[in-house]
Motif scaffolding. Structure first.
Motif, PDB file in Angstrom:
ATOM      1  N   PRO A 411       0.794  -1.226   0.205  1.00 24.63           N
ATOM      2  CA  PRO A 411       0.052   0.037   0.058  1.00 24.63           C
ATOM      3  C   PRO A 411       0.885   1.475  -0.010  1.00 24.63           C
ATOM      4  CG  PRO A 411       0.004  -1.271   1.983  1.00 24.63           C
ATOM      5  CD  PRO A 411       0.568  -2.287   1.020  1.00 24.63           C
ATOM      6  N   LYS A 412       2.131   1.372   0.545  1.00 18.94           N
ATOM      7  CA  LYS A 412       2.848   2.634   0.776  1.00 18.94           C
ATOM      8  C   LYS A 412       4.216   2.481  -0.427  1.00 18.94           C
ATOM      9  CE  LYS A 412       1.926   3.761   5.478  1.00 18.94           C
ATOM     10  NZ  LYS A 412       2.699   4.128   6.868  1.00 18.94           N
ATOM     11  N   GLN A 413       4.036   1.526  -1.375  1.00 18.00           N
ATOM     12  CA  GLN A 413       5.029   1.077  -2.089  1.00 18.00           C
ATOM     13  C   GLN A 413       4.629   1.922  -3.683  1.00 18.00           C
ATOM     14  OE1 GLN A 413       5.495  -3.042  -1.817  1.00 18.00           O
ATOM     15  NE2 GLN A 413       7.708  -2.834  -1.144  1.00 18.00           N
ATOM     16  N   THR A 414       5.568   2.541  -4.320  1.00 15.51           N
ATOM     17  CA  THR A 414       5.360   2.942  -5.714  1.00 15.51           C
ATOM     18  C   THR A 414       5.261   1.921  -6.739  1.00 15.51           C
ATOM     19  OG1 THR A 414       6.650   4.670  -4.771  1.00 15.51           O
ATOM     20  CG2 THR A 414       6.021   4.851  -7.126  1.00 15.51           C
ATOM     21  N   PRO A 415       4.151   1.701  -7.402  1.00 15.24           N
ATOM     22  CA  PRO A 415       4.033   0.793  -8.597  1.00 15.24           C
ATOM     23  C   PRO A 415       5.123   1.290  -9.566  1.00 15.24           C
ATOM     24  CG  PRO A 415       2.232   2.153  -8.414  1.00 15.24           C
ATOM     25  CD  PRO A 415       3.034   2.551  -7.138  1.00 15.24           C
ATOM     26  N   PRO A 416       5.602   0.338 -10.466  1.00 19.59           N
ATOM     27  CA  PRO A 416       6.165   0.832 -11.733  1.00 19.59           C
ATOM     28  C   PRO A 416       5.230   1.421 -12.664  1.00 19.59           C
ATOM     29  CG  PRO A 416       6.426  -1.434 -11.246  1.00 19.59           C
ATOM     30  CD  PRO A 416       5.300  -1.237 -10.305  1.00 19.59           C
ATOM     31  N   ALA A 417       5.715   2.263 -13.532  1.00 17.78           N
ATOM     32  CA  ALA A 417       5.016   2.734 -14.726  1.00 17.78           C
ATOM     33  C   ALA A 417       4.755   1.656 -15.678  1.00 17.78           C
ATOM     34  CB  ALA A 417       5.590   3.964 -15.211  1.00 17.78           C
ATOM     35  N   ARG A 418       3.539   1.503 -16.004  1.00 13.65           N
ATOM     36  CA  ARG A 418       3.249   0.332 -17.017  1.00 13.65           C
ATOM     37  C   ARG A 418       2.292   0.732 -18.205  1.00 13.65           C
ATOM     38  NH1 ARG A 418       1.778  -2.678 -11.389  1.00 13.65           N
ATOM     39  NH2 ARG A 418       3.420  -3.979 -11.271  1.00 13.65           N
ATOM     40  N   TRP A 419       2.860   0.561 -19.495  1.00 12.26           N
ATOM     41  CA  TRP A 419       2.130   0.883 -20.461  1.00 12.26           C
ATOM     42  C   TRP A 419       2.338   0.094 -21.769  1.00 12.26           C
ATOM     43  CZ3 TRP A 419       6.699   2.999 -19.174  1.00 12.26           C
ATOM     44  CH2 TRP A 419       7.607   3.130 -19.998  1.00 12.26           C
ATOM     45  N   LEU A 420       1.411   0.446 -22.884  1.00 11.76           N
ATOM     46  CA  LEU A 420       1.723  -0.418 -24.007  1.00 11.76           C
ATOM     47  C   LEU A 420       1.828   0.789 -25.385  1.00 11.76           C
ATOM     48  CD1 LEU A 420      -1.116  -0.718 -25.772  1.00 11.76           C
ATOM     49  CD2 LEU A 420      -1.599  -2.616 -24.057  1.00 11.76           C
ATOM     50  N   VAL A 421       2.512   0.479 -26.234  1.00 10.37           N
ATOM     51  CA  VAL A 421       2.533   1.298 -27.269  1.00 10.37           C
ATOM     52  C   VAL A 421       1.959   0.372 -28.379  1.00 10.37           C
ATOM     53  CG1 VAL A 421       3.868   2.653 -28.874  1.00 10.37           C
ATOM     54  CG2 VAL A 421       4.478   2.770 -26.353  1.00 10.37           C
ATOM     55  N   GLN A 422       1.186   1.097 -29.146  1.00  8.37           N
ATOM     56  CA  GLN A 422       0.380   0.184 -30.422  1.00  8.37           C
ATOM     57  C   GLN A 422       0.741   0.900 -31.521  1.00  8.37           C
ATOM     58  OE1 GLN A 422      -3.533   0.218 -28.738  1.00  8.37           O
ATOM     59  NE2 GLN A 422      -3.479  -1.908 -29.056  1.00  8.37           N
ATOM     60  N   GLY A 423       1.883   0.521 -32.162  1.00  7.64           N
ATOM     61  CA  GLY A 423       2.263   0.945 -33.542  1.00  7.64           C
ATOM     62  C   GLY A 423       1.325   0.626 -34.820  1.00  7.64           C
ATOM     63  N   LYS A 424       1.889   0.728 -36.055  1.00 12.45           N
ATOM     64  CA  LYS A 424       1.190   0.219 -37.361  1.00 12.45           C
ATOM     65  C   LYS A 424       1.223  -1.040 -37.286  1.00 12.45           C
ATOM     66  CE  LYS A 424       0.616   3.109 -41.369  1.00 12.45           C
ATOM     67  NZ  LYS A 424       1.279   3.747 -42.597  1.00 12.45           N
ATOM     68  N   HIS A 425       2.287  -1.817 -37.086  1.00 14.44           N
ATOM     69  CA  HIS A 425       2.320  -3.175 -37.143  1.00 14.44           C
ATOM     70  C   HIS A 425       2.710  -4.090 -36.026  1.00 14.44           C
ATOM     71  CE1 HIS A 425       2.429  -2.021 -41.418  1.00 14.44           C
ATOM     72  NE2 HIS A 425       3.231  -1.115 -41.269  1.00 14.44           N
ATOM     73  N   ASP A 426       2.903  -3.335 -34.823  1.00 15.00           N
ATOM     74  CA  ASP A 426       3.321  -4.181 -33.583  1.00 15.00           C
ATOM     75  C   ASP A 426       2.537  -3.490 -32.340  1.00 15.00           C
ATOM     76  OD1 ASP A 426       4.357  -6.088 -32.101  1.00 15.00           O
ATOM     77  OD2 ASP A 426       6.369  -6.043 -32.872  1.00 15.00           O
ATOM     78  N   THR A 427       2.678  -4.309 -31.322  1.00 15.72           N
ATOM     79  CA  THR A 427       2.287  -3.761 -30.023  1.00 15.72           C
ATOM     80  C   THR A 427       3.415  -3.945 -28.994  1.00 15.72           C
ATOM     81  OG1 THR A 427      -0.154  -4.053 -30.332  1.00 15.72           O
ATOM     82  CG2 THR A 427       0.609  -3.952 -28.126  1.00 15.72           C
ATOM     83  N   THR A 428       4.079  -3.071 -28.165  1.00 14.19           N
ATOM     84  CA  THR A 428       4.961  -3.314 -27.367  1.00 14.19           C
ATOM     85  C   THR A 428       4.583  -2.996 -26.109  1.00 14.19           C
ATOM     86  OG1 THR A 428       6.589  -2.461 -29.112  1.00 14.19           O
ATOM     87  CG2 THR A 428       7.489  -2.428 -27.080  1.00 14.19           C
ATOM     88  N   LEU A 429       4.691  -3.803 -25.328  1.00  9.53           N
ATOM     89  CA  LEU A 429       4.712  -3.870 -23.611  1.00  9.53           C
ATOM     90  C   LEU A 429       5.800  -3.235 -23.059  1.00  9.53           C
ATOM     91  CD1 LEU A 429       3.119  -7.225 -23.073  1.00  9.53           C
ATOM     92  CD2 LEU A 429       1.964  -5.149 -23.437  1.00  9.53           C
ATOM     93  N   CYS A 430       5.694  -2.077 -22.205  1.00  8.33           N
ATOM     94  CA  CYS A 430       6.572  -1.191 -21.281  1.00  8.33           C
ATOM     95  C   CYS A 430       6.500  -1.287 -19.952  1.00  8.33           C
ATOM     96  CB  CYS A 430       6.821  -0.163 -22.048  1.00  8.33           C
ATOM     97  SG  CYS A 430       6.879   0.007 -23.851  1.00  8.33           S
ATOM     98  N   ALA A 431       7.518  -1.069 -19.029  1.00 15.08           N
ATOM     99  CA  ALA A 431       7.540  -0.931 -17.856  1.00 15.08           C
ATOM    100  C   ALA A 431       8.867  -0.709 -17.430  1.00 15.08           C
ATOM    101  CB  ALA A 431       7.099  -2.421 -17.018  1.00 15.08           C
ATOM    102  N   THR A 432       8.665   0.513 -16.205  1.00 22.58           N
ATOM    103  CA  THR A 432       9.850   1.165 -15.776  1.00 22.58           C
ATOM    104  C   THR A 432       9.564   1.223 -14.276  1.00 22.58           C
ATOM    105  OG1 THR A 432      10.312   2.402 -17.736  1.00 22.58           O
ATOM    106  CG2 THR A 432      10.964   3.144 -15.832  1.00 22.58           C
ATOM    107  N   PRO A 433      10.505   0.985 -13.535  1.00 24.56           N
ATOM    108  CA  PRO A 433      10.245   1.124 -11.978  1.00 24.56           C
ATOM    109  C   PRO A 433      10.342   2.909 -11.797  1.00 24.56           C
ATOM    110  CG  PRO A 433      12.644   0.463 -12.653  1.00 24.56           C
ATOM    111  CD  PRO A 433      11.730   0.085 -13.736  1.00 24.56           C
ATOM    112  N   LEU A 434       9.282   3.141 -10.963  1.00 25.77           N
ATOM    113  CA  LEU A 434       9.320   4.723 -10.666  1.00 25.77           C
ATOM    114  C   LEU A 434      10.464   4.936  -9.329  1.00 25.77           C
ATOM    115  CD1 LEU A 434       5.782   5.606 -10.931  1.00 25.77           C
ATOM    116  CD2 LEU A 434       7.579   5.748 -12.678  1.00 25.77           C
ATOM    117  N   ALA A 435      10.414   3.959  -8.427  1.00 23.68           N
ATOM    118  CA  ALA A 435      11.327   4.479  -7.214  1.00 23.68           C
ATOM    119  C   ALA A 435      12.625   3.335  -7.262  1.00 23.68           C
ATOM    120  CB  ALA A 435      10.548   4.094  -5.893  1.00 23.68           C
ATOM    121  N   VAL A 436      13.702   3.874  -7.442  1.00 28.37           N
ATOM    122  CA  VAL A 436      14.833   3.132  -7.816  1.00 28.37           C
ATOM    123  C   VAL A 436      15.727   3.105  -6.660  1.00 28.37           C
ATOM    124  CG1 VAL A 436      14.717   3.245 -10.047  1.00 28.37           C
ATOM    125  CG2 VAL A 436      15.912   4.905  -8.844  1.00 28.37           C
ATOM    126  N   GLY A 437      15.336   3.680  -5.600  1.00 28.08           N
ATOM    127  CA  GLY A 437      16.121   3.730  -4.154  1.00 28.08           C
ATOM    128  C   GLY A 437      16.530   2.409  -3.715  1.00 28.08           C
TER     129      GLY A 437
END
Length: 684
Positions: A411-437
């Motif tokens: 509950p007090k932790q920072t979730p990663p940023a999660r998203w997808l990018v839908q291009g013309k010919h592909d879909t890319t799943l992406c994730a990045t940690p927000l808190a790296v401490g």
């Protein structure tokens, strides 16, 4: 080691150094920095946690300070000094100037080298295979037909390597090497191992040299890549290192990049389909010895390939139904890091299937390694190993994406940023940690023999809190904090804030800049104008050129070419005006008559447009905070200090800064931003 012995050495080295430099002038702040680094290394503050964060203004001489303090302590304690930088310019300064300057005057004596990542070195066996015309590097990596010029270059590379005239790293070859060709040559983590007959590859020879030297210069990306793999892979083990992180205000951002992952669904499926077609060839190379490994790999592929295709179709259908709402760039971010049930279920299956594939590939690699021991120099086996190695890299990356996407947070932790990018010919799943401490604590802070972090811009709004939060340090964890002001005569230069009728966000501000900038360029010989965007810079440049102004504009030529033209004009007594964006606000060194007039068109407020920035702002809001005051203003403060730092580069520099953003005077955050700047003489 008695602390008295260490202090005696540092003082003796300082005397020798000062006597060897003509016109040497002692710097009180530099000496204080040496002393504080020494106290931290000796454990005077906390023997269990030797960490110092030191903000040292321009002109103090940070690099010579940490060299004087860190190298003798490391040599006396049998540790390595690893100096990490954010920019190539600082690496070159250390290797070509600062370390050679200090080396003759230091006791104990030391040696140093520059370390590079695997991808900067060629693989000896792969280069040999290409030169001998085998037609491919690995079994499944067919090389495009080589041009005569490329074939000639390969031959030259091989001959130079064999004759010892080339160390095998891309940077030391005088002519450019085509990117596609280099992709076929460079060393890879899984297949290029000493135990697999690659002990004489350039990377491993360079890695062996690191064990012999006392000081290693690297960049932040290589350092964090090594630490993320557990340390000791490319660089020495953290426990045996004194890390000096120069330009350390970049560390959190680069750690975030190292922790990121992505997976392009259709590209991954096509790659695995191609690999699956060639598995029978693998079986033929291994014969009966690899039967179980081949079967396990094939079973994993038969499950994984359809799963990737099915998930792609499901996401396309979800977009058609309006369940995913991509922005103009095709990006759909998952609010608060919460995944749709469809994606959560599919990624759980993909995670398990990638694990199965990774296990199968690992067994294949072991079987191939055993075959190579029995048949040293067999090109078919070594080619197969290179191909399996590539698949292992892909599997590791995909597994990392699945784990980061599915990572549960408290509950007090920072979730990663999660998203997808839908291009013309592909879909890319992406994730990045927000808190790296927590990652930096696990990788480095808790393991290193000592960590010295230096920068001219750690504090934001006169406080270390913003930096501390970003890298996972606390005020009470034993880490030490030091702030040293620059010795420059700031009051001799002016900071001017004109009473403009418009603020930057208002309509007509571009036209106002076209009127105002010439007023502040008049009668000035060396000017730098910093903009917040390429669009605004190019629009203003076009208008001013229409009025007859001569400008050097970022992007119209290479950075170094522009700066050389600027210096030539200044040396020739001609007025010179540089136009640049944010990248010109950091690391640009134009001392003396090369810059006396700095114009900043707008406060450097970053608009959260990337999925990572949006996710960070969203999480602060959900936690009851104010993203503007907690993120935007502190970061703007740091960037504004950096931008103003372009004006004075030596103790004799003088000039003026013109800030064309009246919000410094009209908004409640204005006084805090102003008071964080050096003490220029203000005119409003």
């Amino acid at each position: 080691m008695p602390s008295a012995d260490y202090r005696t050495l540092v003082r003796a080295n300082y005397r020798q150094l000062s006597q060897s430099i003509q016109g040497f002038r002692p710097r009180r702040e530099q000496n204080f920095l040496v002393a504080e680094i020494g106290k931290v290394l000796l454990g005077h503050y906390d023997a269990a946690r030797r960490i110092l964060v030191a903000e040292a203004g321009t002109g103090i001489g940070k690099s010579l300070a940490y060299l004087q303090a860190a190298i003798p302590w490391a040599r006396l304690n049998n540790k390595k000094v690893v100096i990490s930088t954010a920019t190539l310019a600082l690496q070159e300064q250390l290797v070509n100037k600062d370390l050679p300057l200090f080396q003759p005057h230091c006791q104990p004596a030391f040696t140093f080298t520059l370390a590079k990542g695997r991808a900067r070195y060629c693989c000896r066996q792969r280069l040999q295979a290409l030169v001998q015309g085998n037609g491919q590097i690995g079994m499944f990596e067919a090389v495009d037909a080589l041009t005569p010029a490329q074939q000639e270059q390969l031959t030259e590379l091989w001959q130079a390597l064999v004759e010892g005239r080339w160390a095998g790293d891309r940077d030391s070859w005088a002519e450019p090497i085509n990117d596609a060709l280099w992709q076929q040559l460079h060393t890879e983590r899984h297949s290029c191992q000493p135990q697999l007959g690659h002990g004489h590859c350039p990377f491993h020879l360079a890695r062996a040299e690191l064990d012999k030297v006392d000081v290693i210069v690297v960049n932040h990306a290589l350092l964090l890549a090594d630490l993320a793999m557990g340390g000791g892979i490319i660089l020495p083990e953290p426990e045996s290192c004194v890390y000096v992180l120069d330009e350390a205000h970049h560390i959190a951002h680069i750690a975030r990049e190292q922790g990121s992952a992505k997976l392009s669904l259709r590209a991954a499926r096509r790659n695995l389909e191609q690999f699956n077609k060639q598995v029978p060839t693998l079986a033929a190379v291994l014969k009966d010895d690899g039967h179980n490994a081949v079967n396990r790999t094939q079973q994993a592929l038969q499950q994984l390939i359809p799963s990737l295709g099915e998930l792609y179709k499901q996401l396309q259908a979800a977009q058609r139904r309006g369940e995913l709402t991509p922005d103009e760039q095709g990006c759909s971010r998952f609010a608060a890091g919460e995944l749709p049930e469809l994606l959560s279920h599919s990624l759980t299956a993909l995670k398990d299937e990638h694990k199965q594939l990774a296990q199968g590939l690992s067994r294949l690699q072991s079987a191939l390694a055993e075959a190579l021991k029995q048949q040293p120099g067999n090109s078919a086996v070594s080619g197969a190993m290179a191909s399996v190695s590539l698949q292992q890299l892909h599997a590791d990356e995909a597994l990392g994406l699945c784990e980061l996407m599915l990572k549960a947070v408290g509950p007090k932790q920072t979730p990663p940023a999660r998203w997808l990018v839908q291009g013309k010919h592909d879909t890319t799943l992406c994730a990045t940690p927000l808190a790296v401490g927590h990652l930096l604590e696990q990788w480095c802070w808790s393991r290193a023999a000592a960590v010295i972090m230096v920068s001219a811009t750690f504090t934001a709004l006169n406080d270390f809190s913003y930096f501390r939060r970003s890298v996972g340090l606390r005020a009470d964890d034993g880490s030490q904090y030091l702030r040293l002001n620059s010795p420059f005569d700031y009051p001799a230069s002016r900071l001017i804030i004109p009473p403009l009728p418009l603020e930057p966000q208002e309509a007509g501000f571009d036209e106002l800049l076209v009127e105002e900038i010439p007023r502040w360029l008049k009668d000035e010989q060396a000017s730098l104008v910093l903009f917040s965007s390429y669009r605004q810079m190019n629009a203003v440049a076009k208008a001013l050129r229409g009025q007859g102004h001569s400008l050097l504009v970022q992007g119209e030529a290479g950075r170094q070419a522009l700066l050389e033209l600027h210096r030539m004009k200044c040396d020739g007594g001609q007025p010179s005006v540089l136009f640049g964006t944010g990248s010109f606000a950091e690391g640009l060194d134009l001392p003396g008559h090369y810059l006396t007039n700095l114009i900043i068109t707008k406060l450097p407020f970053a608009v959260p447009t990337s999925p990572v920035e949006e996710a960070m702002a969203e999480w602060i809001s959900l936690s009851g905070g104010n993203p503007f005051m907690q993120l935007t203003v502190p970061e703007a403060s740091r960037k504004l200090i950096q931008a103003c730092g372009r004006l004075l580069r030596t103790e004799t520099d003088r000039g003026r800064i013109v800030l064309l953003d009246r919000r410094l005077l009209t908004r409640r955050y204005g006084p805090a931003l102003l008071n964080a700047l050096p003490p220029f003489t203000r005119e409003t």
